[in-house]
Write a protein that holds these residues in place. Structure first.
Motif, PDB file in Angstrom:
ATOM      1  N   ALA A 309       0.721  -1.287  -0.050  1.00 40.84           N
ATOM      2  CA  ALA A 309      -0.252   0.097  -0.005  1.00 40.84           C
ATOM      3  C   ALA A 309       0.623   1.452  -0.438  1.00 40.84           C
ATOM      4  CB  ALA A 309      -0.872  -0.036   1.126  1.00 40.84           C
ATOM      5  N   THR A 313       0.681   3.819  -3.599  1.00 43.60           N
ATOM      6  CA  THR A 313       0.367   5.247  -3.076  1.00 43.60           C
ATOM      7  C   THR A 313       1.297   5.950  -3.539  1.00 43.60           C
ATOM      8  OG1 THR A 313      -0.508   4.505  -0.951  1.00 43.60           O
ATOM      9  CG2 THR A 313      -0.383   6.434  -1.243  1.00 43.60           C
ATOM     10  N   LYS A 314       2.201   5.908  -3.164  1.00 41.19           N
ATOM     11  CA  LYS A 314       4.159   7.114  -3.448  1.00 41.19           C
ATOM     12  C   LYS A 314       3.987   6.871  -4.925  1.00 41.19           C
ATOM     13  CE  LYS A 314       7.298   9.763  -1.504  1.00 41.19           C
ATOM     14  NZ  LYS A 314       6.498  10.554  -1.452  1.00 41.19           N
ATOM     15  N   VAL A 321       2.470   9.532   1.863  1.00 45.95           N
ATOM     16  CA  VAL A 321       1.890   8.067   1.915  1.00 45.95           C
ATOM     17  C   VAL A 321       0.898   7.794   3.141  1.00 45.95           C
ATOM     18  CG1 VAL A 321       2.453   5.767   2.400  1.00 45.95           C
ATOM     19  CG2 VAL A 321       3.960   7.241   1.140  1.00 45.95           C
ATOM     20  N   PHE A 340      -4.195   4.891   5.155  1.00 45.37           N
ATOM     21  CA  PHE A 340      -3.196   4.915   3.460  1.00 45.37           C
ATOM     22  C   PHE A 340      -3.370   6.186   3.209  1.00 45.37           C
ATOM     23  CE2 PHE A 340      -1.203   1.073   4.317  1.00 45.37           C
ATOM     24  CZ  PHE A 340      -0.114   1.628   4.671  1.00 45.37           C
ATOM     25  N   ARG A 341      -3.224   7.259   2.339  1.00 48.83           N
ATOM     26  CA  ARG A 341      -3.856   8.355   1.614  1.00 48.83           C
ATOM     27  C   ARG A 341      -4.137   7.343   0.553  1.00 48.83           C
ATOM     28  NH1 ARG A 341      -2.136  10.743  -2.668  1.00 48.83           N
ATOM     29  NH2 ARG A 341       0.152  10.395  -2.007  1.00 48.83           N
ATOM     30  N   THR A 342      -5.959   8.411   0.476  1.00 48.30           N
ATOM     31  CA  THR A 342      -6.349   7.539  -0.678  1.00 48.30           C
ATOM     32  C   THR A 342      -6.577   8.228  -1.633  1.00 48.30           C
ATOM     33  OG1 THR A 342      -8.274   7.034   0.634  1.00 48.30           O
ATOM     34  CG2 THR A 342      -7.395   5.164   0.444  1.00 48.30           C
ATOM     35  N   THR A 364      -8.421   8.363  -6.096  1.00 50.09           N
ATOM     36  CA  THR A 364      -7.703   8.358  -6.727  1.00 50.09           C
ATOM     37  C   THR A 364      -8.195   6.871  -6.997  1.00 50.09           C
ATOM     38  OG1 THR A 364      -5.782   7.239  -5.637  1.00 50.09           O
ATOM     39  CG2 THR A 364      -5.692   9.517  -5.750  1.00 50.09           C
ATOM     40  N   GLY A 367      -6.211   4.138  -4.760  1.00 54.80           N
ATOM     41  CA  GLY A 367      -6.810   4.760  -2.893  1.00 54.80           C
ATOM     42  C   GLY A 367      -8.298   3.937  -3.654  1.00 54.80           C
ATOM     43  N   ASP A 376      -6.688   0.004   3.558  1.00 55.82           N
ATOM     44  CA  ASP A 376      -6.338   1.865   4.635  1.00 55.82           C
ATOM     45  C   ASP A 376      -6.193   2.803   4.967  1.00 55.82           C
ATOM     46  OD1 ASP A 376      -9.389   1.732   4.143  1.00 55.82           O
ATOM     47  OD2 ASP A 376      -9.322   3.616   4.416  1.00 55.82           O
TER      48      ASP A 376
END
Length: 474
Positions: A309, A313-314, A321, A340-342, A364, A367, A376
């Motif tokens: 993840a 994400t990165k 992240v 985790f950024r979505t 995203t 995401g 996430d």
């Protein structure tokens, strides 16, 4: 009358329980000493059978007393089988501890190298517990069959038409095995012949003085609305004089929780508005131990998924992240929750837009995958380790939503009496994401009032099948 049958059933239970205890004791002795399990250790002398059997004079009455203490001779109509089984287990566990103490004391008073067999003691424990559960389960099945055929019924009358009366009737008609027959309702405010699930309003409360002398009722259920509580004392007085068993079902569902509890204040009964098991220090410590152990285990187990993840994400969108967001936790204190950024990086105004909705443009593509699979949420295991969250509990909300819902939704702030969780009772029942906040709160309050380690483990188990992948997660 049903009360005569109840006396007979109670006496029958006492006799059968005594016979089961004696039978279990004899069966344990036979298995231990007349089968290959017999102890032939050199230098150890088995006690004579007479010594064992003399203990029955004490064990049988002691177990009957224990069964009475653990409410095994009360009416079974509205008692769940699992409650009865749990009471049987508790009574037998306390009983076997007592048996071990008695046997130890008797052993130390006898000369020579003799001892009561520990194998025998545990055989008796498991045999007696098993046979008691089986025969009581069979009696329940027989009684249910008899009641479905129209026999052994309990005839009752409701005094007062209220929300409590409707809730009581709902439960009666969804549990036909109880054998309740409701003959009608008396009320001063609802017109005669008004019906609820086939039960009619027969007249006003004044009719009670004409109905009671007929002596055709087994039970009176007082279900008065709150506005008529000034009449409660005189109605109870009439019912008591008639000799009919009377119960009171308060009309306070909108005020009190599902499990209100009382305490005795020097003879004055006090009803506590809310029971929160986790306010007990021992319960809180147990839950915290499970949280820490579970969080460490999950961090190790899911570390490959979290690495996936983080890298995904990165590589798929600009920004950090880990997404940090302020949520409201236990005792209404704010804390920083990790995910985790979505979504794409947003301004503060965009973040305040509201919940994520289906096909939300801010999410995203990668995401969206993390959200649908709940990956996430995995950084929140570190929140659990730090003590701001629990593995199981009500999901925390953002400050602006807390301020909004505390004014709009009754009992909303109850959820902040415990630590928020990664998963919860509402989530495994489908109330996640953009779903009814009122229903979510109902499930959260049920969890808070009925918490146990067993319920936590059940939620964690069901999360594997219902929580990780959810149609309301987007």
């Amino acid at each position: 009358m049903i009360k005569d049958n109840q006396i007979f059933f109670n006496r029958m239970h006492i006799v059968l329980d005594g016979l089961v205890v004696m039978g279990s004791f004899l069966l344990a002795w036979v298995i231990k000493f007349l089968t290959p399990l017999a102890d032939t250790t050199p230098g150890v002398t088995a006690l004579p059978a007479e010594t064992y059997f003399r203990v029955l004079y004490f064990i049988v009455p002691a177990y009957l007393i224990l069964y009475s203490i653990y409410n095994l001779y009360t009416s079974k109509r509205a008692t769940r089988i699992r409650t009865e089984i749990w009471n049987i287990i508790k009574a037998n566990t306390v009983g076997i501890v007592g048996v071990m103490v008695i046997f130890f004391l008797l052993s130390t008073s006898i000369d020579g190298i003799v001892d009561f067999s520990r194998t025998f003691i545990f055989l008796f424990y498991f045999i007696n517990m098993t046979l008691t559960i089986l025969y009581r389960w069979m009696i329940r099945k027989v009684l249910y069959t008899i009641r479905r055929r129209g026999n052994n019924l309990k005839h009752i009358l409701l005094i007062g038409y209220s929300r409590a009366a409707e809730a009581y009737l709902d439960r009666i008609y969804s549990n036909a095995q109880w054998g309740y027959v409701v003959h009608g309702i008396l009320d001063d405010h609802v017109p005669k012949d008004t019906e609820y699930k086939g039960v009619r309003v027969l007249g006003t409360l004044d009719n009670l003085s004409h109905i009671l002398p007929e002596n055709k009722l087994d039970e009176i259920a007082i279900t008065l609305p709150l506005c008529d509580y000034n009449k409660l004392e005189s109605i109870v007085d009439q019912c008591e004089k008639s000799g009919v068993h009377t119960k009171f079902i308060p009309d306070y569902n909108s005020l009190f929780p599902s499990r209100p509890y009382t305490e005795d204040l020097m003879g004055l009964p006090v009803i506590n508005i809310r029971y929160v098991p986790l306010s007990n220090t021992w319960n809180a410590v147990l839950k915290r131990i499970v949280d820490v152990a579970g969080a460490i285990f999950c961090i190790v187990l899911f570390s490959p998924l979290m690495l996936f993840a983080a890298v995904g994400t990165k590589l798929t969108s600009r920004g950090p992240v880990i997404y940090k967001q302020t949520r409201i936790g236990m005792h209404s204190k704010p804390f920083t929750m990790y995910k985790f950024r979505t979504m794409r990086v947003q301004t503060q105004e965009e973040e305040r837009q509201g919940w994520t909705t289906r096909n939300d443009e801010r999410v995203t593509k990668f995401g969206s995958l993390l959200r649908r699979t709940s990956i996430d949420e995995m950084p929140q295991f570190f929140n659990v380790l730090m003590g701001s969250m629990s593995l199981v509990g009500p999901r925390p909300e953002r400050p602006q939503f807390v301020e909004k819902f505390r004014e709009e939704i009754p009992r909303y702030m109850v959820k902040h009496q415990v630590r928020p969780g990664i998963t919860g009772w509402a989530q495994i029942n489908g109330y996640r994401g953009d779903t009814s906040i009122r229903k979510r709160i109902e499930y959260d309050i049920f969890y808070i009032e009925n918490w146990s380690l067993g319920l936590d483990f059940r939620i964690l188990f069901l999360t594997v099948f219902k929580g990780f992948i959810n149609r309301n997660a987007y």
